[in-house]
Design a protein around this motif. Structure first.
Motif, PDB file in Angstrom:
ATOM      1  N   GLN A  15      39.360  47.237  40.088  1.00  0.00           N
ATOM      2  CA  GLN A  15      39.079  48.490  40.779  1.00  0.00           C
ATOM      3  C   GLN A  15      40.372  49.088  41.322  1.00  0.00           C
ATOM      4  O   GLN A  15      41.314  48.367  41.651  1.00  0.00           O
ATOM      5  N   THR A  16      40.386  50.402  41.408  1.00  0.00           N
ATOM      6  CA  THR A  16      41.506  51.072  42.048  1.00  0.00           C
ATOM      7  C   THR A  16      41.368  50.859  43.546  1.00  0.00           C
ATOM      8  O   THR A  16      40.305  51.088  44.116  1.00  0.00           O
ATOM      9  N   ILE A  17      42.438  50.418  44.170  1.00  0.00           N
ATOM     10  CA  ILE A  17      42.408  50.205  45.616  1.00  0.00           C
ATOM     11  C   ILE A  17      42.475  51.584  46.265  1.00  0.00           C
ATOM     12  O   ILE A  17      43.371  52.371  45.959  1.00  0.00           O
ATOM     13  N   PRO A  18      41.542  51.893  47.168  1.00  0.00           N
ATOM     14  CA  PRO A  18      41.314  53.274  47.614  1.00  0.00           C
ATOM     15  C   PRO A  18      42.243  53.787  48.722  1.00  0.00           C
ATOM     16  O   PRO A  18      41.787  54.172  49.792  1.00  0.00           O
ATOM     17  N   PHE A  19      43.552  53.821  48.447  1.00  0.00           N
ATOM     18  CA  PHE A  19      44.482  54.320  49.453  1.00  0.00           C
ATOM     19  C   PHE A  19      45.434  55.327  48.843  1.00  0.00           C
ATOM     20  O   PHE A  19      45.795  55.220  47.668  1.00  0.00           O
ATOM     21  N   ASP A  20      45.855  56.273  49.655  1.00  0.00           N
ATOM     22  CA  ASP A  20      46.841  57.258  49.229  1.00  0.00           C
ATOM     23  C   ASP A  20      48.219  56.611  49.134  1.00  0.00           C
ATOM     24  O   ASP A  20      48.476  55.565  49.739  1.00  0.00           O
ATOM     25  N   ASP A  21      49.108  57.253  48.419  1.00  0.00           N
ATOM     26  CA  ASP A  21      50.501  56.819  48.374  1.00  0.00           C
ATOM     27  C   ASP A  21      51.061  56.789  49.786  1.00  0.00           C
ATOM     28  O   ASP A  21      50.672  57.598  50.636  1.00  0.00           O
ATOM     29  N   ASN A  22      51.989  55.873  50.029  1.00  0.00           N
ATOM     30  CA  ASN A  22      52.705  55.793  51.311  1.00  0.00           C
ATOM     31  C   ASN A  22      51.767  55.648  52.508  1.00  0.00           C
ATOM     32  O   ASN A  22      51.944  56.315  53.522  1.00  0.00           O
ATOM     33  N   SER A  23      50.780  54.790  52.406  1.00  0.00           N
ATOM     34  CA  SER A  23      49.785  54.625  53.466  1.00  0.00           C
ATOM     35  C   SER A  23      50.074  53.479  54.439  1.00  0.00           C
ATOM     36  O   SER A  23      49.504  53.453  55.520  1.00  0.00           O
ATOM     37  N   PHE A  24      50.926  52.516  54.059  1.00  0.00           N
ATOM     38  CA  PHE A  24      51.097  51.314  54.875  1.00  0.00           C
ATOM     39  C   PHE A  24      52.571  50.969  55.077  1.00  0.00           C
ATOM     40  O   PHE A  24      53.405  51.202  54.205  1.00  0.00           O
ATOM     41  N   ASP A  25      52.852  50.372  56.231  1.00  0.00           N
ATOM     42  CA  ASP A  25      54.200  49.898  56.550  1.00  0.00           C
ATOM     43  C   ASP A  25      54.418  48.473  56.061  1.00  0.00           C
ATOM     44  O   ASP A  25      55.542  48.083  55.728  1.00  0.00           O
ATOM     45  N   VAL A  26      53.351  47.682  56.063  1.00  0.00           N
ATOM     46  CA  VAL A  26      53.412  46.282  55.628  1.00  0.00           C
ATOM     47  C   VAL A  26      52.204  45.987  54.754  1.00  0.00           C
ATOM     48  O   VAL A  26      51.068  46.331  55.110  1.00  0.00           O
ATOM     49  N   ILE A  27      52.449  45.351  53.629  1.00  0.00           N
ATOM     50  CA  ILE A  27      51.369  44.835  52.792  1.00  0.00           C
ATOM     51  C   ILE A  27      51.545  43.329  52.772  1.00  0.00           C
ATOM     52  O   ILE A  27      52.588  42.809  52.364  1.00  0.00           O
ATOM     53  N   PHE A  28      50.529  42.647  53.254  1.00  0.00           N
ATOM     54  CA  PHE A  28      50.575  41.193  53.434  1.00  0.00           C
ATOM     55  C   PHE A  28      49.504  40.549  52.565  1.00  0.00           C
ATOM     56  O   PHE A  28      48.389  41.048  52.466  1.00  0.00           O
ATOM     57  N   CYS A  29      49.851  39.433  51.933  1.00  0.00           N
ATOM     58  CA  CYS A  29      48.897  38.719  51.084  1.00  0.00           C
ATOM     59  C   CYS A  29      49.113  37.228  51.255  1.00  0.00           C
ATOM     60  O   CYS A  29      50.166  36.700  50.897  1.00  0.00           O
ATOM     61  N   SER A  30      48.142  36.546  51.805  1.00  0.00           N
ATOM     62  CA  SER A  30      48.240  35.103  52.011  1.00  0.00           C
ATOM     63  C   SER A  30      47.454  34.380  50.923  1.00  0.00           C
ATOM     64  O   SER A  30      46.237  34.257  51.003  1.00  0.00           O
ATOM     65  N   ALA A  31      48.127  33.980  49.875  1.00  0.00           N
ATOM     66  CA  ALA A  31      47.599  33.139  48.793  1.00  0.00           C
ATOM     67  C   ALA A  31      46.805  33.866  47.709  1.00  0.00           C
ATOM     68  O   ALA A  31      46.754  33.390  46.589  1.00  0.00           O
ATOM     69  N   ALA A  32      46.188  35.009  47.973  1.00  0.00           N
ATOM     70  CA  ALA A  32      45.362  35.662  46.957  1.00  0.00           C
ATOM     71  C   ALA A  32      46.149  36.009  45.704  1.00  0.00           C
ATOM     72  O   ALA A  32      45.589  36.037  44.605  1.00  0.00           O
ATOM     73  N   ILE A  33      47.435  36.239  45.843  1.00  0.00           N
ATOM     74  CA  ILE A  33      48.259  36.592  44.679  1.00  0.00           C
ATOM     75  C   ILE A  33      48.222  35.494  43.621  1.00  0.00           C
ATOM     76  O   ILE A  33      48.336  35.759  42.424  1.00  0.00           O
ATOM     77  N   ALA A  34      48.015  34.264  44.031  1.00  0.00           N
ATOM     78  CA  ALA A  34      47.972  33.134  43.084  1.00  0.00           C
ATOM     79  C   ALA A  34      46.755  33.191  42.171  1.00  0.00           C
ATOM     80  O   ALA A  34      46.753  32.567  41.109  1.00  0.00           O
ATOM     81  N   TYR A  35      45.736  33.934  42.558  1.00  0.00           N
ATOM     82  CA  TYR A  35      44.513  34.013  41.769  1.00  0.00           C
ATOM     83  C   TYR A  35      44.455  35.228  40.858  1.00  0.00           C
ATOM     84  O   TYR A  35      43.525  35.369  40.078  1.00  0.00           O
ATOM     85  N   LEU A  36      45.439  36.105  40.953  1.00  0.00           N
ATOM     86  CA  LEU A  36      45.465  37.306  40.122  1.00  0.00           C
ATOM     87  C   LEU A  36      45.971  36.970  38.729  1.00  0.00           C
ATOM     88  O   LEU A  36      46.930  36.224  38.571  1.00  0.00           O
ATOM     89  N   THR A  37      45.332  37.534  37.721  1.00  0.00           N
ATOM     90  CA  THR A  37      45.807  37.317  36.356  1.00  0.00           C
ATOM     91  C   THR A  37      46.824  38.379  35.945  1.00  0.00           C
ATOM     92  O   THR A  37      47.598  38.169  35.020  1.00  0.00           O
ATOM     93  N   HIS A  38      46.836  39.515  36.621  1.00  0.00           N
ATOM     94  CA  HIS A  38      47.757  40.617  36.312  1.00  0.00           C
ATOM     95  C   HIS A  38      48.603  40.910  37.553  1.00  0.00           C
ATOM     96  O   HIS A  38      48.490  41.973  38.170  1.00  0.00           O
ATOM     97  N   VAL A  39      49.456  39.973  37.903  1.00  0.00           N
ATOM     98  CA  VAL A  39      50.237  40.061  39.138  1.00  0.00           C
ATOM     99  C   VAL A  39      51.108  41.317  39.170  1.00  0.00           C
ATOM    100  O   VAL A  39      51.135  42.041  40.168  1.00  0.00           O
ATOM    101  N   PHE A  40      51.810  41.609  38.076  1.00  0.00           N
ATOM    102  CA  PHE A  40      52.748  42.739  38.092  1.00  0.00           C
ATOM    103  C   PHE A  40      52.041  44.080  38.243  1.00  0.00           C
ATOM    104  O   PHE A  40      52.495  44.948  38.983  1.00  0.00           O
ATOM    105  N   SER A  41      50.908  44.264  37.583  1.00  0.00           N
ATOM    106  CA  SER A  41      50.195  45.536  37.756  1.00  0.00           C
ATOM    107  C   SER A  41      49.621  45.637  39.165  1.00  0.00           C
ATOM    108  O   SER A  41      49.565  46.726  39.746  1.00  0.00           O
ATOM    109  N   SER A  42      49.219  44.519  39.728  1.00  0.00           N
ATOM    110  CA  SER A  42      48.741  44.530  41.116  1.00  0.00           C
ATOM    111  C   SER A  42      49.872  44.900  42.064  1.00  0.00           C
ATOM    112  O   SER A  42      49.706  45.741  42.953  1.00  0.00           O
ATOM    113  N   LEU A  43      51.049  44.297  41.887  1.00  0.00           N
ATOM    114  CA  LEU A  43      52.188  44.622  42.743  1.00  0.00           C
ATOM    115  C   LEU A  43      52.594  46.091  42.619  1.00  0.00           C
ATOM    116  O   LEU A  43      52.928  46.729  43.612  1.00  0.00           O
ATOM    117  N   ARG A  44      52.542  46.634  41.403  1.00  0.00           N
ATOM    118  CA  ARG A  44      52.857  48.064  41.219  1.00  0.00           C
ATOM    119  C   ARG A  44      51.897  48.926  42.039  1.00  0.00           C
ATOM    120  O   ARG A  44      52.298  49.899  42.670  1.00  0.00           O
TER     121      ARG A  44
END
Length: 121
Positions: free
Chosen positions: A69-98
């Protein structure tokens, strides 16, 4: 900037206390907690910090599949993006980071943690 803490952890809920104690200097402004589970981080943040937790499991502020799903936020919406462990379960890490960087403010911080490769052996 040095990050130090004397705390330790043995569960996701206590890991967040460890993370907050260690990284509280950068957990400021508007924070997006990716894969937030029960939004454990929220309880440690001062009231002037804006917090949004997203993910599928637990009880996030917004239920969203981080890969389909598209994450429902506008460009430039956050100062910090934090992820504790969920990144390890993503199969498309680079597209998620983009996608995360799309809604990160200029000069903002993406911080994530991941368990060691041997953690489940």
């Amino acid at each position: 900037m040095q990050f130090k803490t004397l705390k330790t952890y043995d569960h996701r809920s206590t890991k967040i206390e460890y993370v907050y104690d260690k990284y509280q200097d950068i957990l400021t402004g508007k924070i997006l907690d990716v894969g937030s589970d029960e939004c454990y981080l929220k309880q440690y943040l001062p009231s002037h910090i804006s917090y949004t937790g997203i993910g599928l499991g637990g009880n996030p502020d917004i239920q969203v599949n981080l890969e389909t799903q598209t994450i429902p936020f506008d460009d430039n919406s956050f100062d910090v993006i934090f992820c504790s462990a969920a990144i390890a379960y993503l199969t498309h890490v680079f597209s998620s980071l983009r996608q995360w960087y799309r809604f990160l403010n200029t000069g903002g911080i993406v911080a994530f943690s991941c368990f060691a490769e041997t953690a489940h052996t």
